[in-house]
Write an enzyme that holds these catalytic residues in place. Structure first.
Site, PDB file in Angstrom:
ATOM      1  CG  ASP A 152      -2.038   1.016   1.119  1.00  0.00           C
ATOM      2  OD1 ASP A 152      -1.740   2.215   0.924  1.00  0.00           O
ATOM      3  OD2 ASP A 152      -3.208   0.625   1.237  1.00  0.00           O
ATOM      4  CB  ILE A 153       1.037   4.123  -2.347  1.00  0.00           C
ATOM      5  CG1 ILE A 153       2.195   4.928  -2.887  1.00  0.00           C
ATOM      6  CG2 ILE A 153      -0.200   4.960  -2.173  1.00  0.00           C
ATOM      7  CD1 ILE A 153       3.288   4.120  -3.489  1.00  0.00           C
ATOM      8  CD  GLU A 207      -7.756   5.717  -1.711  1.00  0.00           C
ATOM      9  OE1 GLU A 207      -7.615   5.574  -0.477  1.00  0.00           O
ATOM     10  OE2 GLU A 207      -6.799   5.930  -2.476  1.00  0.00           O
ATOM     11  CG  HIS A 225      -8.261  -3.650  -2.371  1.00  0.00           C
ATOM     12  ND1 HIS A 225      -9.189  -2.937  -3.083  1.00  0.00           N
ATOM     13  CD2 HIS A 225      -7.986  -2.904  -1.275  1.00  0.00           C
ATOM     14  CE1 HIS A 225      -9.451  -1.804  -2.457  1.00  0.00           C
ATOM     15  NE2 HIS A 225      -8.742  -1.765  -1.342  1.00  0.00           N
ATOM     16  CG  HIS A 238      -6.422  -2.750   3.344  1.00  0.00           C
ATOM     17  ND1 HIS A 238      -5.669  -1.623   3.110  1.00  0.00           N
ATOM     18  CD2 HIS A 238      -7.614  -2.535   2.730  1.00  0.00           C
ATOM     19  CE1 HIS A 238      -6.374  -0.756   2.391  1.00  0.00           C
ATOM     20  NE2 HIS A 238      -7.561  -1.295   2.150  1.00  0.00           N
TER      21      HIS A 238
HETATM   22  P1  5GP Z   1      -9.773   1.198   0.064  1.00  0.00           P
HETATM   23  O1  5GP Z   1     -10.304   1.170  -1.355  1.00  0.00           O
HETATM   24  O2  5GP Z   1      -9.528  -0.189   0.607  1.00  0.00           O
HETATM   25  O3  5GP Z   1     -10.617   2.036   0.964  1.00  0.00           O
HETATM   26  O4  5GP Z   1      -8.351   1.928   0.017  1.00  0.00           O
HETATM   27  C1  5GP Z   1      -7.479   1.769  -1.076  1.00  0.00           C
HETATM   28  C2  5GP Z   1      -6.060   1.648  -0.599  1.00  0.00           C
HETATM   29  O5  5GP Z   1      -5.243   1.606  -1.764  1.00  0.00           O
HETATM   30  C3  5GP Z   1      -5.573   2.804   0.266  1.00  0.00           C
HETATM   31  O6  5GP Z   1      -5.005   2.296   1.461  1.00  0.00           O
HETATM   32  C4  5GP Z   1      -4.534   3.498  -0.617  1.00  0.00           C
HETATM   33  O7  5GP Z   1      -3.425   3.982   0.103  1.00  0.00           O
HETATM   34  C5  5GP Z   1      -4.130   2.436  -1.593  1.00  0.00           C
HETATM   35  N1  5GP Z   1      -3.801   2.960  -2.908  1.00  0.00           N
HETATM   36  C6  5GP Z   1      -4.552   3.812  -3.655  1.00  0.00           C
HETATM   37  N2  5GP Z   1      -3.962   4.075  -4.840  1.00  0.00           N
HETATM   38  C7  5GP Z   1      -2.802   3.355  -4.834  1.00  0.00           C
HETATM   39  C8  5GP Z   1      -1.751   3.223  -5.799  1.00  0.00           C
HETATM   40  O8  5GP Z   1      -1.746   3.807  -6.873  1.00  0.00           O
HETATM   41  N3  5GP Z   1      -0.721   2.402  -5.448  1.00  0.00           N
HETATM   42  C9  5GP Z   1      -0.694   1.726  -4.268  1.00  0.00           C
HETATM   43  N4  5GP Z   1       0.364   0.942  -4.025  1.00  0.00           N
HETATM   44  N5  5GP Z   1      -1.668   1.839  -3.333  1.00  0.00           N
HETATM   45  C10 5GP Z   1      -2.708   2.654  -3.620  1.00  0.00           C
END
Ligand code: 5GP
Length: 131
Positions: free
Chosen positions: A28-29, A87, A92, A94
């Protein structure tokens, strides 16, 4: 196409930790803790629970193997697992190394790791995964 599909296809760079024919794991970035890894389905599906029963079962087994590699590379009490997807609309999981409950608080400030630290983190997990 989602940003994660572009990552899987190598069109956007990522710190890869593991991969098989159906799933891709990368850092995760914006990590909650060093070793915070995302496990993504290569089939582009928005909602995690819209994956088929078979895909869900296989994804959890793959995540289990990645979690073991994370725990070996970054010793912790447990590796926590969470599904949000608020987001990025691409199913996916975590995986977060935990020392305490607060390590899984997605509202807290994220770690700021340098590209070199991210690279080393991914390599450590990748090495442990390959064992
Ligand atoms: P969620 O969709 O589970 O709420 O959050 C998406 C997760 O993906 C976040 O923790 C965010 O930091 C990570 N994320 C979003 N865009 C990118 C990206 O381009 N690269 C990486 N490695 N992680 C990402």
């Amino acid at each position: 196409m989602t940003i994660f599909s572009k990552i899987i296809r190598g069109e956007i760079p990522s710190y890869k930790c593991a991969e098989n024919d159906k799933f891709y794991a990368f850092l995760d970035i914006n990590p909650l803790a060093q070793g915070h890894t995302l496990v993504v389905s290569k089939r582009e599906v928005d909602y995690f629970f819209d994956l088929t029963d078979e895909e869900l079962a296989e994804m959890i087994v793959f995540a289990k193997q990645v979690a073991a590699a994370i725990k070996q590379a970054f010793p912790c009490r447990k590796v926590g697992m969470a599904v949000l997807g608020l987001e990025v609309n691409h199913a996916h999981i975590h995986l977060v190394p935990l020392q305490s409950e607060g390590d899984m608080d997605f509202r807290k400030d994220k770690l700021k790791l340098s590209p070199e630290q991210m690279q080393q983190t991914a390599e450590s997990i990748s090495r442990a995964f390959a064992q």
